[in-house]
Design an enzyme around this catalytic site. Structure first.
Site, short mmCIF file in Angstrom:
data_model
loop_
_atom_site.label_atom_id
_atom_site.label_comp_id
_atom_site.label_asym_id
_atom_site.label_seq_id
_atom_site.Cartn_x
_atom_site.Cartn_y
_atom_site.Cartn_z
N HIS A 364 0.81 -1.22 0.00
CA HIS A 364 0.00 0.00 0.00
C HIS A 364 0.84 1.26 0.00
CE1 HIS A 364 -3.32 -2.77 0.64
NE2 HIS A 364 -3.93 -1.87 -0.10
N GLU A 605 -12.30 -9.33 -5.75
CA GLU A 605 -10.85 -9.41 -5.52
C GLU A 605 -10.45 -10.70 -4.82
OE1 GLU A 605 -9.49 -6.05 -3.21
OE2 GLU A 605 -11.26 -6.04 -1.95
N ASP A 629 -5.38 -7.54 -5.31
CA ASP A 629 -5.62 -8.67 -4.42
C ASP A 629 -5.98 -9.92 -5.22
OD1 ASP A 629 -5.13 -8.01 -1.71
OD2 ASP A 629 -6.76 -6.56 -1.83
N CYS A 676 -10.20 -1.40 -10.64
CA CYS A 676 -9.50 -0.33 -9.92
C CYS A 676 -8.14 -0.80 -9.39
CB CYS A 676 -10.36 0.23 -8.80
SG CYS A 676 -10.90 -1.02 -7.64
C1 PEP Z 1 -7.06 -4.17 -5.27
O1 PEP Z 1 -6.93 -5.10 -4.46
O2 PEP Z 1 -6.81 -4.29 -6.48
C2 PEP Z 1 -7.51 -2.85 -4.83
C3 PEP Z 1 -7.79 -1.91 -5.68
O3 PEP Z 1 -7.56 -2.65 -3.49
P1 PEP Z 1 -6.27 -2.40 -2.57
O4 PEP Z 1 -5.07 -2.28 -3.43
O5 PEP Z 1 -6.54 -1.15 -1.80
O6 PEP Z 1 -6.26 -3.62 -1.71
MG MG Z 2 -7.81 -4.94 -2.48
#
Ligand code: PEP
Ligand code: MG
Length: 769
Positions: A364, A605, A629, A676
């Protein structure tokens, strides 16, 4: 054996340099195995020859002089076979090579094991014995293999710091010191390293000279007084609850703080020129080493007390130093593990690059860095963080490389890459208000992922058509308690207002995994398979309800809110969440707010959700794929673990097949589907996703203009053909190469990686060879 290994590893880790570490290894192994010879040969990367680096038992004059070609002799054989070779009579082996300067003819039995780090052979560890009849047994072989595996990390580290470059007997010139990690956020930064450490971590204190010795002495003396007072206070408070022998512990602590003990030694070191924190680290580590090597268990345990005392002193010293931190104009933050709070401490216009030992491109903190547009390299497992403080650094966020103290030539190459990148970004500004439409008229929405307010400002200037993912946990992560409903309402309103009337998709709190809140710690063996995302908030409806209430109230008069649920793996989670959202909606309306029921969607995900897209789609208004994910769970590859970063591949055929299926099933159920995850911001990924039928692509703001430019210059038909071709391939690497090649031949090469002008690329490659 385990005991020998343990103290060997400790001694090696505390050696001052590689030569000392190798010396310790050969002498300890020789003693532990009762052999006549133990030697280490390292493969010199410059000359590609094995060099005898240390030996116990061979003539010392041969050390540093004798060398063998890459596949020469028994050493070369061990290296090329990448497995141990155990011979009773080595001289009779056809590959035996004799070096008179080593005195080796006296020895017959030979056991050599390769030293391998991350699949790369670094050298060979050898033991030899004079008697003919002595063959090393299986236990000895296993012991040597274990030592060699431990040694590999130490050598890789020394190599990365440049300690073993230029070993070559040919006298090759030293090169720019480079470290390899994984790309975190694209871009190149040239700046000054600033090492940041978790508070009171003795091992992380850098070695620095004192600028003002008297001031360091004063700081240290104040810290000792403060720790004394702390301990006396605790001892007084606990006096009535402890037995006398337990109380004695505090006296031991206080005695250790007496002038002649530990503080005296620290003062000596400061007087010799070290800064107080470094002096403390050095003395405490010496004490700890000393105690840890003791055979008596009770005394060994005392190392814990010394370390604790050291940490207490350090924490007071760091408090004394805190106000003084002034960040250089072009700061490159370097840390064992970067945290969002560390990023937040540097003024934004002074932060040019980020470097982290832990984590990978999908951590993250890397996502945050991409959102902020700060070039980042992650997973540099072998870098010496403390030695990079104050050094000039080049962060290559395209290739995942870091260069320390670069030569003028290398700096010039990278400066050229920076200039090209700036030029490319400026050139794309004209696209801001143009639609994202292919040459044959297919329209895709380009949305942004946000977390901070700065992302919103950047996104607007890049022409985003809405927010596809607002990570609400980001504002939660930079606070020291849960934000109140009113505070949340203000954060959410900012995002909604900035994009109104375009949609803003707010994801409910997605904590757990690698996203920790300091004030709500979750300790788990397997956090990514644990209490994460919707699982936490459904177990804590008070958190969920406040958040949804704040979102709904913030949307009053704007009507552009969409709510998205993370980590859905069961239909019941969707139903429970919808129930709570409806409840809040009615309550908020009853309170008199003029709001509309927002669209509600789920993230796909978790692999289970891929197979239930239709059932999910029946219950919600939209779906959005979290490919970060989804990739980690489909491939069983931790998105944060640099050791397996090369296995994390969103172009993996299994991931692509899952993505095709999701888009198909969502549309079959009549619901829109977006993505996303980071794949959407990769030009090649974006083209494939568009061809799969994704209605919207949500990405970090920095990627948006490049993706728009690529899509505007090709046809849906071309993209469809590319997708058809790659779906026939079975290797992620081949797929990636095929996509890159197609984009290059269609004239989009400069979006893939800048700096490929003939001169820059040629010079860089020449330097890295
Ligand atoms: C993902 O898992 O692709 C996502 C957009 O969520 P995050 O990266 O915040 O886990
Ligand atoms: Mg995610």
């Amino acid at each position: 054996m385990l005991e020998i290994l343990r103290s060997l590893v400790q001694e090696v880790n505390s050696a001052r340099d590689l030569q000392e570490a190798l010396g310790i290894i050969v002498s300890r192994v020789q003693k532990a195995m009762g052999t006549e010879v133990c030697s280490v040969y390292l493969l010199d990367p410059d000359s590609n020859r094995y060099i005898l680096m240390a030996s116990e038992g061979l003539y010392q004059q041969a050390v540093g002089k004798v060398s063998l070609g890459y596949s020469e002799g028994l050493i070369g054989l061990v290296g090329s076979r990448e497995e141990p070779i155990n011979l009773e009579d080595a001289p009779s082996h056809p590959r035996y090579r004799y070096f008179p300067e080593t005195g080796e003819e006296r020895f017959r039995s030979f056991l050599g094991v390769p030293i391998i780090h991350h699949r790369r052979v670094l050298g060979v560890l050898v033991v030899q014995q004079r008697e003919n009849s002595r063959c090393f047994d299986e236990g000895e072989e296993a012991f040597l293999v274990t030592v060699s595996a431990q040694l590999a990390g130490v050598i890789a580290h020394s190599e990365a710091t440049g300690a073993i470059s230029g070993l070559s007997l040919t006298g090759a010139e030293a090169k720019d010191v480079s470290f390899s990690g994984v790309a975190g956020a694209q871009g190149v930064a040239i700046g000054q390293g600033v090492a940041v450490y978790p508070a009171a971590d003795l091992d992380a204190v850098p070695e620095k000279q004192a600028e003002d010795i008297d001031q360091e002495l004063q700081l240290f003396s104040d810290a000792v007084t403060a720790v004394r007072e702390d301990i006396e206070r605790v001892a007084r408070r606990l006096a009535s609850q402890l037995r006398p022998e337990e109380q004695a512990l505090f006296e031991v602590y206080l005695r250790m703080l007496g002038d002649n003990a530990l503080p005296g030694e620290v003062v000596n070191c400061i007087q010799q020129g070290l800064w107080a924190q470094g002096a403390l680290r050095q003395v405490v580590q010496q004490y700890v080493r000393h105690f840890e090597m003791m055979d008596d268990l009770y005394l060994r345990e005392r190392a814990v007390d010394i370390r604790d005392l050291g940490r207490r002193l350090l924490s007071h010293l760091q408090e004394g130093n805190q106000q003084e931190r002034v960040y250089p104009e072009r700061t490159v933050l370097v840390s064992e593990e970067l945290t969002p709070a560390m990023l937040g401490e540097v003024p934004r216009d002074q932060l040019v690059g980020l470097v982290s030992v832990r984590g990978s491109g999908n951590s993250h903190v890397a996502i945050l860095a991409r959102a902020m547009g700060v070039p980042t390299v992650m997973g540099l497992v072998d870098i010496p963080v403390n030695q990079l403080d104050g050094k000039e650094l080049i962060v290559d966020g395209f290739e995942g490389q870091l260069f320390a103290s670069p030569s003028a030539d290398l700096r010039a190459v990278y400066q050229e890459i920076c200039d090209e990148e700036d030029e490319l970004v400026r050139g794309l500004e004209v696209l801001r208000d143009k639609p994202c439409e292919t040459t044959d008229g297919h329209r895709v929405s380009l949305l942004v992922n946000t977390g901070l307010m700065t992302d919103v400002v950047r996104s607007l200037s890049h022409g985003a058509e809405g927010i596809g993912l607002y990570r609400t946990e980001v504002p939660f992560m930079i606070k020291d308690r849960f934000p109140s409903e009113q505070e949340q309402r203000e954060y959410y309103r900012e995002q909604l207002e900035a994009f109104a009337p375009n949609p803003v998709t707010m994801r409910t709190l997605d904590i757990g995994g690698d996203k920790a809140l300091t004030y709500f710690p979750i300790q788990e063996e397997n956090p990514f398979l644990g209490w994460r995302g919707i699982r936490v908030t459904l177990d804590h409806p008070e958190i969920f309800l406040v958040q949804v209430r704040a979102m709904l109230k913030a949307s009053e008069g704007l009507n552009n809110l969409q709510i998205m649920l993370p980590m859905i793996s069961n239909i019941s989670e969707v139903e429970e969440s919808l129930h709570l959202i409806y409840r809040v909606y009615h309550e908020v309306r009853e309170e008199g707010y003029d709001i509309h029921m927002p669209k509600v969607g789920v993230m796909v995900e978790v692999p289970a959700a891929v197979y239930q897209v239709r059932e999910l789609a029946d219950r919600v208004d939209f779906l959005s794929v979290g490919s970060n994910d989804l990739t980690q769970y489909l491939l069983a590859v931790d998105r944060n673990n640099p050791r397996v970063a090369q296995l994390y591949h969103s172009y993996h055929p299994a991931v692509l097949q899952a993505l095709v299926r999701i888009a198909h099933d969502a549309h079959a159920a009549g619901k829109p589907v977006s993505i996303c995850g980071e794949l959407a911001g990769d030009p090649g990924g974006a083209v494939l996703l568009m061809a799969m039928g994704y209605d919207a692509l949500s990405m970090n703001a920095a990627s948006l203009p490049k993706v728009k430019s690529v899509i505007r210059n090709l046809s849906l038909e071309w993209a469809g053909q590319l997708l058809e071709d790659v779906l026939l391939l079975d290797s992620p690497h081949v797929i990636k190469s095929c996509v890159d090649l197609s984009l290059r031949s269609a004239g989009f090469g400069r979006y893939l990686r800048p700096g490929k002008t003939a001169t820059a690329a040629a010079l860089k490659e020449q330097m890295l060879q």
